[in-house]
Design an enzyme around this catalytic site. Structure first.
Site, PDB file in Angstrom:
ATOM      1  N   LYS A 145     -11.157  -4.152  -3.417  1.00 53.71           N
ATOM      2  CA  LYS A 145     -12.176  -3.094  -3.482  1.00 53.71           C
ATOM      3  C   LYS A 145     -11.694  -1.915  -4.310  1.00 53.71           C
ATOM      4  O   LYS A 145     -12.484  -1.200  -4.899  1.00 53.71           O
ATOM      5  CB  LYS A 145     -12.449  -2.556  -2.081  1.00 53.71           C
ATOM      6  CG  LYS A 145     -13.098  -3.505  -1.114  1.00 53.71           C
ATOM      7  CD  LYS A 145     -13.034  -2.852   0.262  1.00 53.71           C
ATOM      8  CE  LYS A 145     -13.541  -3.746   1.340  1.00 53.71           C
ATOM      9  NZ  LYS A 145     -12.989  -3.383   2.657  1.00 53.71           N
TER      10      LYS A 145
ATOM     11  N   LYS B  56       0.816  -1.226   0.000  1.00 53.41           N
ATOM     12  CA  LYS B  56       0.000   0.000   0.000  1.00 53.41           C
ATOM     13  C   LYS B  56       0.845   1.269   0.000  1.00 53.41           C
ATOM     14  O   LYS B  56       0.343   2.333  -0.343  1.00 53.41           O
ATOM     15  CB  LYS B  56      -0.965  -0.004   1.177  1.00 53.41           C
ATOM     16  CG  LYS B  56      -2.012  -1.109   1.046  1.00 53.41           C
ATOM     17  CD  LYS B  56      -3.336  -0.793   1.664  1.00 53.41           C
ATOM     18  CE  LYS B  56      -4.351  -1.812   1.148  1.00 53.41           C
ATOM     19  NZ  LYS B  56      -5.678  -1.624   1.610  1.00 53.41           N
TER      20      LYS B  56
ATOM     21  N   LYS C 117      -5.076 -10.503  -5.563  1.00 52.01           N
ATOM     22  CA  LYS C 117      -6.357 -10.785  -4.897  1.00 52.01           C
ATOM     23  C   LYS C 117      -7.437  -9.822  -5.378  1.00 52.01           C
ATOM     24  O   LYS C 117      -7.135  -8.687  -5.781  1.00 52.01           O
ATOM     25  CB  LYS C 117      -6.199 -10.737  -3.377  1.00 52.01           C
ATOM     26  CG  LYS C 117      -6.192  -9.373  -2.772  1.00 52.01           C
ATOM     27  CD  LYS C 117      -6.432  -9.428  -1.256  1.00 52.01           C
ATOM     28  CE  LYS C 117      -6.511  -8.011  -0.725  1.00 52.01           C
ATOM     29  NZ  LYS C 117      -7.601  -7.686   0.122  1.00 52.01           N
TER      30      LYS C 117
HETATM   31  N1  AQP Z   1      -9.896 -11.390  -2.277  1.00 50.09           N
HETATM   32  C1  AQP Z   1     -10.242 -11.834  -1.074  1.00 50.09           C
HETATM   33  N2  AQP Z   1     -10.511 -13.154  -0.878  1.00 50.09           N
HETATM   34  C2  AQP Z   1     -10.878 -13.614   0.337  1.00 50.09           C
HETATM   35  N3  AQP Z   1     -11.016 -12.813   1.419  1.00 50.09           N
HETATM   36  C3  AQP Z   1     -10.770 -11.503   1.277  1.00 50.09           C
HETATM   37  N4  AQP Z   1     -10.809 -10.462   2.125  1.00 50.09           N
HETATM   38  C4  AQP Z   1     -10.460  -9.329   1.465  1.00 50.09           C
HETATM   39  N5  AQP Z   1     -10.195  -9.604   0.186  1.00 50.09           N
HETATM   40  C5  AQP Z   1     -10.358 -10.949   0.032  1.00 50.09           C
HETATM   41  C6  AQP Z   1     -11.205 -10.564   3.521  1.00 50.09           C
HETATM   42  O1  AQP Z   1     -12.319  -9.690   3.728  1.00 50.09           O
HETATM   43  C7  AQP Z   1     -12.260  -9.188   5.056  1.00 50.09           C
HETATM   44  C8  AQP Z   1     -12.451  -7.705   5.066  1.00 50.09           C
HETATM   45  O2  AQP Z   1     -11.450  -7.091   4.312  1.00 50.09           O
HETATM   46  P1  AQP Z   1     -11.035  -5.588   4.590  1.00 50.09           P
HETATM   47  O3  AQP Z   1     -12.203  -4.731   4.554  1.00 50.09           O
HETATM   48  O4  AQP Z   1     -10.222  -5.514   5.821  1.00 50.09           O
HETATM   49  O5  AQP Z   1     -10.016  -5.253   3.501  1.00 50.09           O
HETATM   50  P2  AQP Z   1      -9.849  -5.548   1.978  1.00 50.09           P
HETATM   51  O6  AQP Z   1     -11.005  -6.106   1.254  1.00 50.09           O
HETATM   52  O7  AQP Z   1      -8.567  -6.265   1.905  1.00 50.09           O
HETATM   53  O8  AQP Z   1      -9.858  -4.151   1.351  1.00 50.09           O
HETATM   54  P3  AQP Z   1      -8.985  -2.862   1.395  1.00 50.09           P
HETATM   55  O9  AQP Z   1      -7.699  -3.068   2.132  1.00 50.09           O
HETATM   56  O10 AQP Z   1      -9.888  -1.757   1.805  1.00 50.09           O
HETATM   57  O11 AQP Z   1      -8.735  -2.578  -0.056  1.00 50.09           O
HETATM   58  P4  AQP Z   1      -8.262  -3.502  -1.204  1.00 50.09           P
HETATM   59  O12 AQP Z   1      -9.207  -4.661  -1.296  1.00 50.09           O
HETATM   60  O13 AQP Z   1      -8.437  -2.588  -2.323  1.00 50.09           O
HETATM   61  O14 AQP Z   1      -6.846  -3.898  -0.898  1.00 50.09           O
HETATM   62  C9  AQP Z   1     -10.920  -9.625   5.645  1.00 50.09           C
HETATM   63  O15 AQP Z   1     -11.144 -10.752   6.479  1.00 50.09           O
HETATM   64  C10 AQP Z   1     -10.127 -10.045   4.443  1.00 50.09           C
HETATM   65  O16 AQP Z   1      -9.190 -11.059   4.736  1.00 50.09           O
END
Ligand code: AQP
Length: 326
Positions: free
Chosen positions: A194, A110, A191
Site C-alpha cells: 500500500k 519497517k 510484495k
Molecule cells: N502483496 C500481498 N499479497 C497477498 N496478500 C497480501 N496482504 C498484504 N499484502 C499482500 C494481505 O492482506 C491482508 C491485509 O493486510 P494489512 O492491511 O495488514 O497490511 P499490508 O497490506 O501488508 O499493508 P501495510 O503494512 O499497511 O503496508 P504495506 O503494504 O505498505 O507494507 C493481510 O492478510 C495480508 O497478509
C-alpha cells in the site's frame, strides 16, 4: 469454525490484499462464524493524520462489503470500538519475550534506517495475537507475509495454556495457493504494498480502467519472451501468471499453454482486461455502499456483537490469571 481476520485502514487497498485475504473472507462466511475487523489501532503504529484515518476506516468497511462480505452473516467492526483488544494485548505482552519480537521480519523492515522505532511497531504482533485469540478463532485467512505473525500468536497461546490451563484456542493460518503473495508490479521481488511510492507498482481495488491497464502494461518482466512460471528466474512473469490464475480460476499450467509462443504484449493486454472486468463490479458497489447511511449502522451493530464475545473471553482470561476483585 470460528474465523478471524483484519485489514489495516491505511489506504490503497490493492489486489494483493484482495487475492491474498479478502477473497478468502467472502469464501468462508457462508459456512463459518466469521469476524472481520478493521484494525485501526495497528494503523497508528506509524503516525497517521486523524481525519484521513477516519475516512480510511469507512473506506475499508465499504470495500469489505463491496467485495461481498455480508455484515449480517459476518461480524464486521472497527478494532478500537472493542476495548478487549488492547486489554488482552497487555496480558499477552506479559507472556511474550522481547527476543521473539526482535526476530519479526516485518518489524525489521519497517524500522530499517531509523535509530529508534515506536514501541507499538515492536509489539504489533502481540496486538495481532490478541485480535485473534479474543474470538477463540480456529482459522485466520491471511496472505503469507503474515506467516511469522501467526506463528508467534500460536506460540503465545500455547505458552499461556501451558502456564495457566486451557485459556486459548490455538489458531491456524489459512493461505491460498495463488494470491498468497502478490508481488510489486515494478519490483517483482518485493510484495505489492500500500505504501510503495510508485502507484504503478500496485493495482488498487478502486483504480479506474486506464490506471489498471497502465499498471499491467508497464509491469516489469524480462527479456527472454517466454511465458513460464519460474519465480526464482522470472519473478515478473510468474507474478503476472499468479494474478491471471487468481482472477480467472485457471491453473497456471493451463495459462502457460494458452500463451505458448505468444509475446508479453498480448498476454499483458489480456491480463489487464481480465483485471478490469474483475474489479469493475467491486468499484461500482463500493461507490453505492460508501455513500449509504447503513455503513455506520452496520459497524455499530458489528461492534456490539464483537464486544459481547470479547467481554466473555476477557472474563474467562481474567479468571485464569487471577486478575480483578471478585
Ligand atoms: N502483496 C500481498 N499479497 C497477498 N496478500 C497480501 N496482504 C498484504 N499484502 C499482500 C494481505 O492482506 C491482508 C491485509 O493486510 P494489512 O492491511 O495488514 O497490511 P499490508 O497490506 O501488508 O499493508 P501495510 O503494512 O499497511 O503496508 P504495506 O503494504 O505498505 O507494507 C493481510 O492478510 C495480508 O497478509
Amino acid at each position: 469454525m470460528r474465523v478471524f481476520s483484519g485489514v489495516q485502514p491505511t489506504g490503497n487497498i490493492h489486489i494483493g490484499n484482495y487475492l491474498g485475504a479478502l477473497r478468502q473472507f467472502v469464501e468462508l462466511q457462508d459456512e463459518n462464524a466469521c469476524v472481520y475487523c478493521i484494525v485501526d489501532m495497528h494503523a497508528i503504529t506509524v503516525p497517521k493524520d486523524a481525519a484521513l484515518l477516519r475516512e480510511n476506516i469507512l473506506d475499508v468497511a465499504a470495500l469489505y462489503m463491496a467485495v461481498g462480505i455480508d455484515p449480517k452473516k459476518s461480524v464486521v467492526f472497527v478494532q478500537s470500538d472493542v476495548p478487549g483488544h488492547a486489554e488482552l494485548a497487555w496480558i499477552l505482552m506479559c507472556n511474550t519475550y522481547t527476543g521473539e519480537l526482535a526476530r519479526m521480519t516485518q518489524f525489521k523492515e519497517k524500522s530499517r534506517g531509523n535509530e529508534s522505532a515506536p514501541a507499538g511497531l515492536f509489539t504489533y504482533p502481540v496486538l495481532m495475537a490478541a485480535d485473534i485469540l479474543l474470538y477463540d478463532s480456529d482459522v485466520v485467512p491471511v496472505g503469507n507475509d503474515q506467516t511469522q505473525h501467526i506463528e508467534i500468536c500460536r506460540d503465545i497461546a500455547i505458552r499461556v495454556n501451558n502456564r495457566y490451563g486451557k485459556v486459548f484456542v490455538v489458531p491456524e493460518g489459512r493461505f491460498l495457493k495463488e494470491g498468497a503473495r502478490i508481488m510489486s508490479l515494478d519490483d517483482p521481488v518485493s510484495k505489492m504494498s500500500k505504501s510503495a511510492e510508485n502507484p504503478l507498482s500496485r493495482i488498487s481495488l478502486l483504480d479506474d480502467e486506464t490506471k489498471i491497464r497502465k499498471s499491467v502494461m508497464k509491469s516489469t518482466t524480462d527479456s527472454d519472451g517466454l511465458i513460464r512460471f519460474d519465480p526464482a528466474n522470472k519473478p515478473g512473469v510468474s507474478n503476472l501468471l499468479n494474478i491471471y490464475s487468481a482472477f480467472s480460476g485457471q491453473p497456471v499450467s493451463d495459462i502457460e499453454k494458452k500463451y505458448e509462443g505468444v509475446g508479453y504484449g498480448t498476454f499483458k493486454k489480456e491480463l489487464a482486461e481480465l483485471t478490469v472486468d474483475a474489479l469493475a463490479p467491486i468499484r461500482k458497489s463500493y461507490e453505492d455502499i460508501r455513500r449509504s447511511e447503513e455503513l455506520r449502522a452496520a459497524l455499530k451493530d458489528g461492534a456490539e456483537r464483537a464486544n459481547a464475545v470479547a467481554e466473555r473471553t476477557m472474563a474467562r482470561v481474567k479468571d485464569f490469571f487471577g486478575l480483578g476483585a471478585k
